[in-house]
Structure formats: C-alpha cells, structure tokens
Design a protein around this motif. Structure first.
Motif, mmCIF file in Angstrom:
data_model
loop_
_atom_site.group_PDB
_atom_site.id
_atom_site.type_symbol
_atom_site.label_atom_id
_atom_site.label_comp_id
_atom_site.label_asym_id
_atom_site.label_seq_id
_atom_site.Cartn_x
_atom_site.Cartn_y
_atom_site.Cartn_z
ATOM 1 N N LEU A 9 -6.702 -13.946 -14.379
ATOM 2 C CA LEU A 9 -5.486 -14.547 -14.909
ATOM 3 C C LEU A 9 -4.973 -13.716 -16.068
ATOM 4 O O LEU A 9 -5.704 -13.422 -16.994
ATOM 5 C CB LEU A 9 -5.789 -15.979 -15.390
ATOM 6 C CG LEU A 9 -4.623 -16.733 -16.009
ATOM 7 C CD1 LEU A 9 -3.593 -17.021 -14.927
ATOM 8 C CD2 LEU A 9 -5.107 -18.029 -16.627
ATOM 9 N N ALA A 180 4.311 -17.928 -12.314
ATOM 10 C CA ALA A 180 3.571 -16.665 -12.259
ATOM 11 C C ALA A 180 2.979 -16.303 -13.614
ATOM 12 O O ALA A 180 2.021 -15.525 -13.675
ATOM 13 C CB ALA A 180 4.495 -15.539 -11.793
ATOM 14 N N HIS A 181 3.538 -16.842 -14.696
ATOM 15 C CA HIS A 181 3.110 -16.412 -16.023
ATOM 16 C C HIS A 181 2.709 -17.582 -16.923
ATOM 17 O O HIS A 181 1.533 -17.863 -17.056
ATOM 18 C CB HIS A 181 4.209 -15.558 -16.664
ATOM 19 C CG HIS A 181 4.522 -14.340 -15.861
ATOM 20 N ND1 HIS A 181 3.622 -13.324 -15.671
ATOM 21 C CD2 HIS A 181 5.645 -13.985 -15.161
ATOM 22 C CE1 HIS A 181 4.156 -12.398 -14.894
ATOM 23 N NE2 HIS A 181 5.376 -12.773 -14.575
ATOM 24 N N ALA A 184 0.500 -20.092 -15.180
ATOM 25 C CA ALA A 184 -0.559 -19.569 -14.317
ATOM 26 C C ALA A 184 -1.904 -20.231 -14.607
ATOM 27 O O ALA A 184 -2.676 -20.536 -13.692
ATOM 28 C CB ALA A 184 -0.667 -18.055 -14.477
ATOM 29 N N GLU A 187 -1.842 -23.648 -13.023
ATOM 30 C CA GLU A 187 -2.003 -23.513 -11.574
ATOM 31 C C GLU A 187 -3.469 -23.307 -11.208
ATOM 32 O O GLU A 187 -3.997 -23.926 -10.282
ATOM 33 C CB GLU A 187 -1.188 -22.314 -11.073
ATOM 34 C CG GLU A 187 0.295 -22.529 -11.049
ATOM 35 C CD GLU A 187 0.700 -23.325 -9.827
ATOM 36 O OE1 GLU A 187 0.929 -22.734 -8.764
ATOM 37 O OE2 GLU A 187 0.766 -24.560 -9.949
ATOM 38 N N THR A 188 -4.111 -22.414 -11.918
ATOM 39 C CA THR A 188 -5.496 -22.080 -11.605
ATOM 40 C C THR A 188 -6.418 -23.269 -11.836
ATOM 41 O O THR A 188 -7.243 -23.606 -10.980
ATOM 42 C CB THR A 188 -5.958 -20.885 -12.465
ATOM 43 O OG1 THR A 188 -5.092 -19.781 -12.225
ATOM 44 C CG2 THR A 188 -7.380 -20.488 -12.116
#
Length: 353
Positions: A9, A180-181, A184, A187-188
């Motif tokens: 990440l 995406a940033h 992130a 999300e993970t």
C-alpha cells in the motif's frame, strides 16, 4: 495469533486539476498494513436489534462510510453527494442535482446495512411483514437517475443533461483517484476484515447450524448470503448477473410474495436459533477494533488526504466543468458497491449492490 501478509500500500497525495489527476508520492518506502490479528472467542452473544445498530457501534464503520455519510465523524459533510451538488450548482443547474444522482461508490456492507445478509435475517416481525422486500437502512448506490429515452438523464432539459454528464465524469475521476490513494488503506482493511469474518471458525460453525435449521424447514442453502441473494433474484430486486440487468423491479405477484415471506421467516427463525447474527457481528467487531488500532496512523493519514483532496476538488469544479465531456462515461463508471458485487473481491462479504 495469526499473521496474514497484506497488499503493498502506498499512500499518495492526490491533486485534482482541470481534466487531470496528478499524484505526488513521498519518497518513503511502501508500507504494508498491519495484518496481525488474534482470532476472537465470542461464544453466543445476543443478537443485535438490527444490522445497522450493530455496525453503528463498530470501530471501522466511520472509515467505511467516509465520503458517503455526512456524519461519519471524520470528514463531516465532505461527501460525494455534497461534491456532486456543488458541481451541479457551479454548472448552473443545481435545481436538478437530485434528479441526476451520482451512483455513490461505497462499501455499504461495513457502513450501511439491511436486515439480511451473511449474518442471516435479523427481525422475525420484519421478515413476516416485508421479507426480502425490506429496504436498505442506509444510503444506497442507486442508479444514474432517470432512464431512457435520451440516456441516463433523459428526462432533464438539454442543458441540465449536459451538466449532469459533466458532473458524473468529474465525480468518477475524483472517486477513482481517492479509492486508489487516500482510501486505499480503507479498501485494504475492508477486505481483510470481510475475509477474516467469513473465514472465522465460530461463524462457520454458526453458518452450518443455520443451514441445518433451514434444511429442517424445507430450504437448502449453504449460507445466508447466498440464500438472500437467490430470494432477491427471484423477486427481480437483483439481476442474475452484472451483465444481465433488467432494470427496475416490478411488483411481485401474490404467490411470489407469499413464497418470499416464508423464506424470510425461516431465515429469521434459523438466524435466532443458530445465533448467526450475534456471532457474526461480535466477530466482526473484534476484527475491526484490532485492525483499526494496529493501523490508526495510516487511517488518520488517509482521512487527512481525503479531506485535502475534497477541498481541492471543490475549488477545481469551475475549471473542470469547462473541459469535462458532457457524455457520461458509463462503461468506466465505478460500481455502486466498491468491493465487488457482494462487498468483497470474489468472496462473500456483508454488502450488496
């Protein structure tokens, strides 16, 4: 103690400029989220009053609804809906913002819930009254506004249609940049939590007990999530596949409604007897707290980055509106549930699309 290796990440700083997403990353090495967790022992905790009540007390919920809820306590008011409304206002068509909604990309399973899901069906009275027609308890990632003729915003005046298309594309770019940033890490961790809950031994045992109970009631299903999805497909509330969407659902016949009520009542009763919901949310609460505690600094950094990106996006709207295409990029649009159809990447999890 169990350690699972995480995705690499990289938290980056995102700037949204006229038509371009610029990413400036620090020189520090990529960091893995801390994925070391202890498998909880929860016994037979009491079932929650509702799925939403359970989620509201869990540690990860404010992060899961970042960008979707205006009262998440992390970035109050900095939501996709607020940005979309601001965009329509800047375009001169703010009065049509509600008629051209942007399909929010958010994990509803770990933030907004409904009565039924992997945890079974919560509420025997609700099951008997509405069954699987019971609506979602939180903001949804609904459609793209009015349907054909004339495209997704076909009922709007021509100028408002163009503004809605531009704002849709601007929002999609902002959305994808954040996932995406700045988001992130969220999300993970969402995927880590969802996977750990589904794979938890106590939850698996409760699921087997639920399945055996359902079999005694004349229903064959390996798990509650699959069962509820099958009921929704039968009612036309969920397409059989992502590629086979038949549009808005019709009204079920009396026979269909009677059948789905019976399914929901059996589901709710077996959820209680197996304590499926109580175990599910207790296990999830434990994993959420562990992951949030272990990754608090990275989560805080992600929230700060999201808030900064949101502020930049608001200032950039006039310039973006001058260059954005008025044709909504539907092929590249984000899905309503950002972790896949069921809230996870090709595996069961709490949310639905």
């Amino acid at each position: 103690m169990r350690t699972r290796t995480g995705w690499r990440l990289l938290i980056c700083c995102t700037a949204l400029t006229a038509g371009t997403v610029l990413t400036a990353c620090t020189a520090s090495a990529p960091k893995r989220p801390d994925a070391t967790v202890t498998t909880p022992v929860v016994g037979r905790p009491p079932a929650p009053v509702s799925a939403q009540a359970a989620l509201s007390s869990e540690a990860f919920t404010p992060y899961a609804v970042l960008g979707a809820a205006d009262n998440d306590g992390l970035a109050p008011g900095d939501t996709y809906d607020a940005l979309h409304t601001a965009c329509m206002n800047d375009a001169g068509y703010g009065q049509y913002a509600a008629q051209a909604p942007y399909a929010i990309r958010t994990n509803r399973g770990l933030g907004f819930a409904q009565a039924f899901g992997p945890w079974g069906y919560i509420g025997t009275a609700l099951a008997a009254q509405q069954g699987f027609l019971a609506g979602s308890e939180g903001p949804g990632g609904g459609g793209l506004g009015p349907g054909p003729p004339g495209g997704p915003f076909g009922s709007l005046p021509a100028g408002a249609q163009a503004a809605a298309g531009k704002c849709f594309n601007i929002m999609a770019n902002f959305n994808n940049a954040q996932f995406a940033h700045s988001m992130a890490i969220i999300e993970t961790l969402n995927d880590y939590i969802s996977t750990d809950v589904i794979q938890d031994g106590e939850f698996k045992r409760a699921t087997r007990a639920w399945s055996a109970c359902m079999a005694r009631n004349g229903f064959s299903s390996s798990d509650a999530d699959t069962f509820s999805q099958q009921a929704e497909v039968a009612l036309g509330l969920r397409p059989p596949s992502v590629q086979n969407s038949a549009g808005p659902p019709g009204t079920p016949t009396a026979a269909q409604n009677s059948a789905q009520i019976a399914m929901a009542v059996a589901d709710a009763n077996c959820t209680l007897s197996s304590d499926l919901a109580g175990i599910y949310f207790a296990v999830q609460a434990s994993y959420e707290q562990q992951f949030v505690t272990a990754n608090q600094q990275a989560l805080n950094a992600g929230v700060r980055e999201y808030k900064a990106a949101f502020a930049r996006a608001l200032k950039s709207l006039p310039a973006l509106l001058r260059t954005a295409s008025a044709t909504p990029d539907l092929l590249g649009r984000p899905r309503p549930g950002h972790h896949g159809e069921n809230g996870g990447t090709a595996r069961p999890s709490p949310s639905r699309s």
